[in-house]
Design a protein around this motif. Structure first.
Motif, PDB file in Angstrom:
ATOM      1  N   LEU A 291     -21.976  46.692  52.594  1.00  0.00           N
ATOM      2  CA  LEU A 291     -20.561  46.866  52.912  1.00  0.00           C
ATOM      3  C   LEU A 291     -20.180  48.347  52.914  1.00  0.00           C
ATOM      4  O   LEU A 291     -19.413  48.803  53.773  1.00  0.00           O
ATOM      5  CB  LEU A 291     -19.695  46.099  51.909  1.00  0.00           C
ATOM      6  N   GLU A 292     -20.708  49.109  51.975  1.00  0.00           N
ATOM      7  CA  GLU A 292     -20.411  50.543  51.922  1.00  0.00           C
ATOM      8  C   GLU A 292     -20.937  51.259  53.158  1.00  0.00           C
ATOM      9  O   GLU A 292     -20.284  52.168  53.692  1.00  0.00           O
ATOM     10  CB  GLU A 292     -21.008  51.138  50.644  1.00  0.00           C
ATOM     11  N   ALA A 293     -22.110  50.843  53.641  1.00  0.00           N
ATOM     12  CA  ALA A 293     -22.654  51.443  54.857  1.00  0.00           C
ATOM     13  C   ALA A 293     -21.796  51.094  56.077  1.00  0.00           C
ATOM     14  O   ALA A 293     -21.489  51.971  56.909  1.00  0.00           O
ATOM     15  CB  ALA A 293     -24.091  50.977  55.076  1.00  0.00           C
ATOM     16  N   LEU A 294     -21.385  49.840  56.195  1.00  0.00           N
ATOM     17  CA  LEU A 294     -20.547  49.435  57.318  1.00  0.00           C
ATOM     18  C   LEU A 294     -19.224  50.201  57.300  1.00  0.00           C
ATOM     19  O   LEU A 294     -18.748  50.663  58.349  1.00  0.00           O
ATOM     20  CB  LEU A 294     -20.278  47.934  57.266  1.00  0.00           C
ATOM     21  N   ALA A 295     -18.635  50.331  56.126  1.00  0.00           N
ATOM     22  CA  ALA A 295     -17.373  51.057  56.005  1.00  0.00           C
ATOM     23  C   ALA A 295     -17.522  52.528  56.375  1.00  0.00           C
ATOM     24  O   ALA A 295     -16.560  53.172  56.804  1.00  0.00           O
ATOM     25  CB  ALA A 295     -16.838  50.934  54.582  1.00  0.00           C
ATOM     26  N   SER A 296     -18.737  53.047  56.209  1.00  0.00           N
ATOM     27  CA  SER A 296     -19.001  54.456  56.512  1.00  0.00           C
ATOM     28  C   SER A 296     -19.335  54.684  57.979  1.00  0.00           C
ATOM     29  O   SER A 296     -19.598  55.829  58.381  1.00  0.00           O
ATOM     30  CB  SER A 296     -20.162  54.953  55.648  1.00  0.00           C
ATOM     31  N   TRP A 340     -26.627  49.299  71.205  1.00  0.00           N
ATOM     32  CA  TRP A 340     -26.423  48.426  70.050  1.00  0.00           C
ATOM     33  C   TRP A 340     -25.722  49.178  68.928  1.00  0.00           C
ATOM     34  O   TRP A 340     -24.815  48.631  68.269  1.00  0.00           O
ATOM     35  CB  TRP A 340     -27.755  47.881  69.540  1.00  0.00           C
ATOM     36  N   ARG A 341     -26.092  50.404  68.690  1.00  0.00           N
ATOM     37  CA  ARG A 341     -25.511  51.199  67.598  1.00  0.00           C
ATOM     38  C   ARG A 341     -23.994  51.342  67.766  1.00  0.00           C
ATOM     39  O   ARG A 341     -23.231  51.187  66.810  1.00  0.00           O
ATOM     40  CB  ARG A 341     -26.166  52.580  67.551  1.00  0.00           C
ATOM     41  N   ALA A 342     -23.548  51.637  68.972  1.00  0.00           N
ATOM     42  CA  ALA A 342     -22.113  51.829  69.207  1.00  0.00           C
ATOM     43  C   ALA A 342     -21.333  50.555  68.902  1.00  0.00           C
ATOM     44  O   ALA A 342     -20.266  50.597  68.252  1.00  0.00           O
ATOM     45  CB  ALA A 342     -21.876  52.276  70.643  1.00  0.00           C
ATOM     46  N   ALA A 343     -21.851  49.418  69.355  1.00  0.00           N
ATOM     47  CA  ALA A 343     -21.169  48.147  69.081  1.00  0.00           C
ATOM     48  C   ALA A 343     -21.212  47.808  67.601  1.00  0.00           C
ATOM     49  O   ALA A 343     -20.232  47.293  67.039  1.00  0.00           O
ATOM     50  CB  ALA A 343     -21.824  47.029  69.899  1.00  0.00           C
ATOM     51  N   ALA A 344     -22.339  48.104  66.948  1.00  0.00           N
ATOM     52  CA  ALA A 344     -22.477  47.788  65.524  1.00  0.00           C
ATOM     53  C   ALA A 344     -21.534  48.618  64.670  1.00  0.00           C
ATOM     54  O   ALA A 344     -20.978  48.121  63.678  1.00  0.00           O
ATOM     55  CB  ALA A 344     -23.925  48.021  65.084  1.00  0.00           C
ATOM     56  N   ILE A 345     -21.350  49.878  65.029  1.00  0.00           N
ATOM     57  CA  ILE A 345     -20.435  50.735  64.272  1.00  0.00           C
ATOM     58  C   ILE A 345     -19.014  50.183  64.338  1.00  0.00           C
ATOM     59  O   ILE A 345     -18.328  50.063  63.318  1.00  0.00           O
ATOM     60  CB  ILE A 345     -20.482  52.176  64.809  1.00  0.00           C
ATOM     61  N   LYS A 346     -18.582  49.828  65.534  1.00  0.00           N
ATOM     62  CA  LYS A 346     -17.225  49.293  65.697  1.00  0.00           C
ATOM     63  C   LYS A 346     -17.043  47.994  64.916  1.00  0.00           C
ATOM     64  O   LYS A 346     -16.049  47.814  64.199  1.00  0.00           O
ATOM     65  CB  LYS A 346     -16.914  49.070  67.175  1.00  0.00           C
ATOM     66  N   ARG A 347     -18.000  47.092  65.063  1.00  0.00           N
ATOM     67  CA  ARG A 347     -17.908  45.818  64.360  1.00  0.00           C
ATOM     68  C   ARG A 347     -17.949  46.029  62.852  1.00  0.00           C
ATOM     69  O   ARG A 347     -17.219  45.385  62.099  1.00  0.00           O
ATOM     70  CB  ARG A 347     -19.048  44.896  64.800  1.00  0.00           C
ATOM     71  N   LEU A 349     -16.921  48.583  61.065  1.00  0.00           N
ATOM     72  CA  LEU A 349     -15.644  49.096  60.563  1.00  0.00           C
ATOM     73  C   LEU A 349     -14.604  47.980  60.491  1.00  0.00           C
ATOM     74  O   LEU A 349     -13.790  47.933  59.552  1.00  0.00           O
ATOM     75  CB  LEU A 349     -15.148  50.239  61.451  1.00  0.00           C
ATOM     76  N   ASP A 350     -14.617  47.081  61.469  1.00  0.00           N
ATOM     77  CA  ASP A 350     -13.685  45.946  61.446  1.00  0.00           C
ATOM     78  C   ASP A 350     -13.967  45.031  60.250  1.00  0.00           C
ATOM     79  O   ASP A 350     -13.046  44.587  59.560  1.00  0.00           O
ATOM     80  CB  ASP A 350     -13.807  45.141  62.743  1.00  0.00           C
TER      81      ASP A 350
END
Length: 372
Positions: A291-296, A340-347, A349-350
């Motif tokens: 979760l901390e990685a996704l938030a970052s 894939w990275r661009a979509a994963a970053i956006k998702r 953060l959501d």
């Protein structure tokens, strides 16, 4: 209602359970959660201010005064304790109810001590053998960090799901994307540069499967390992002699940096500067580092087991924890696949925006009130 919150897990440096306990204590002490009053209890005594548990030097300097205030004569102490427990709801965020609590709410973070006893030190196993059955017999309700663990607890102990509530943990606001220019100085102090490394944050214990991560990483193309060395952060844990040898070889070969324990204040920068984050753990009750990685805003790979897909919420690349080829290929994808990275970053953060400690505290308070 009156609440007694067990705060024995609040010890510096904070572990995942310690962070969970501290966030509940902090939110209940400063926010309006509808409690008539909240008291804090640890190791057989009342704690006037949970923050004091994070300040060892302050505790030592003021130890005699605090002890005098919190520890009245034994007879009076026993009477007050029994009365407070009888008139209040007790919540233990750390598996065990104290003997003085005849009933209460308990948070069970995972069942790894039962499912993977070989991955725990002997003293922890003995503690569960001695005390956990008593805790369950006195618990009026259980809380878990995820629906996955709620299902496990219900099945393993034969508890009705109506008596178990899953409440997701939260992430601190400091874990967020940062401009690369703001990361140059803090990362430079430890010889890193923004976007120039990948990251794993984990205690070195068997079920985290760091050895498998190192095996897979060592087989990546040389140019990938050179451009993005793996940084491993976390305390040494236990049962990891062979892992320490692998870490040493990776450092000698130049594609691995082991930082050991990293202070909490330094973690947001470390996460935000990473090219990718990996946690191929076999089993997690929640998996807070994911979760901390996704938030970052960091593209993430994790396992498709236990609670990890639930926490990732469709934002991470998932792999079978024991599939070496899938892990190696997944690592390369998360590092190199820009679409894939661009979509994963956006998702990511959501997903992370929905999991805050304030929400965790309110949902936990709602469990108490439903029992009152």
């Amino acid at each position: 209602m009156k609440l007694v919150l067990g705060v024995d897990a609040i010890n510096p440096p904070l572990t995942g359970i310690g962070r969970y306990t501290w966030e509940l204590a902090k939110h209940y002490s400063i926010g309006d959660y509808g409690f008539e009053n909240v008291r804090y209890f640890s190791s057989g005594k009342w704690i006037a201010d949970p923050l004091s548990l994070l300040k060892k030097d302050l505790n030592r300097r003021a130890g005699s005064r605090i002890t005098k205030f919190l520890r009245p004569p034994a007879g009076v102490r026993k009477w007050r304790l029994q009365r407070a427990m009888r008139d209040s709801l007790f919540h233990s965020p750390n598996y065990f109810l104290p003997e003085s609590a005849t009933e209460g709410v308990v948070t069970i973070h995972d069942l790894s001590v039962f499912k993977y006893p070989e991955t725990h030190p002997a003293e922890r196993l003995h503690h569960f053998e001695r005390s956990f059955a008593s805790t369950l017999s006195r618990s009026s309700h259980l809380i878990t960090d995820s629906e996955a663990i709620r299902d496990e607890v219900s099945s393993f102990f034969g508890w009705a799901k109506e008596k178990i509530t899953a409440v997701h943990l939260g992430v601190l606001p400091e874990f967020r994307p940062y401009e690369a220019t703001t990361l140059v100085e803090p990362l430079g102090r430890i010889g890193l540069s923004p976007g120039g490394y990948t990251l794993c944050v984990s205690t070195l214990e068997p079920r985290k499967q760091i050895d498998r991560l190192l095996d897979a990483y060592s087989q990546l193309a040389v140019e990938i390992r050179k451009a993005y060395p793996l940084v491993l952060a976390g305390s040494k844990g236990w049962l990891n002699d062979s892992l320490q040898e692998k870490i040493g070889r990776g450092e000698v070969d130049g594609w691995l940096r082991y930082l050991g324990f990293v202070p909490e204040a330094s973690l947001p920068s470390l996460y935000a500067g990473a090219r990718a984050f990996f946690l191929p753990s076999l089993y997690e009750g929640f998996g807070l580092p994911v979760l901390e990685a996704l938030a970052s805003g960091v593209p993430t790979l994790t396992s498709n087991s236990s609670s990890l897909p639930e926490v990732a919420g469709g934002a991470a690349w998932l792999v079978e924890p024991d599939d070496h080829v899938a892990l190696r290929e997944g690592i390369e994808k998360v590092i190199s696949d820009d679409v894939w990275r661009a979509a994963a970053i956006k998702r990511g953060l959501d997903v992370a925006s929905e999991m805050t400690w304030e929400r965790c505290a309110r949902r936990t308070a709602a469990v108490y009130k439903a029992l009152n």
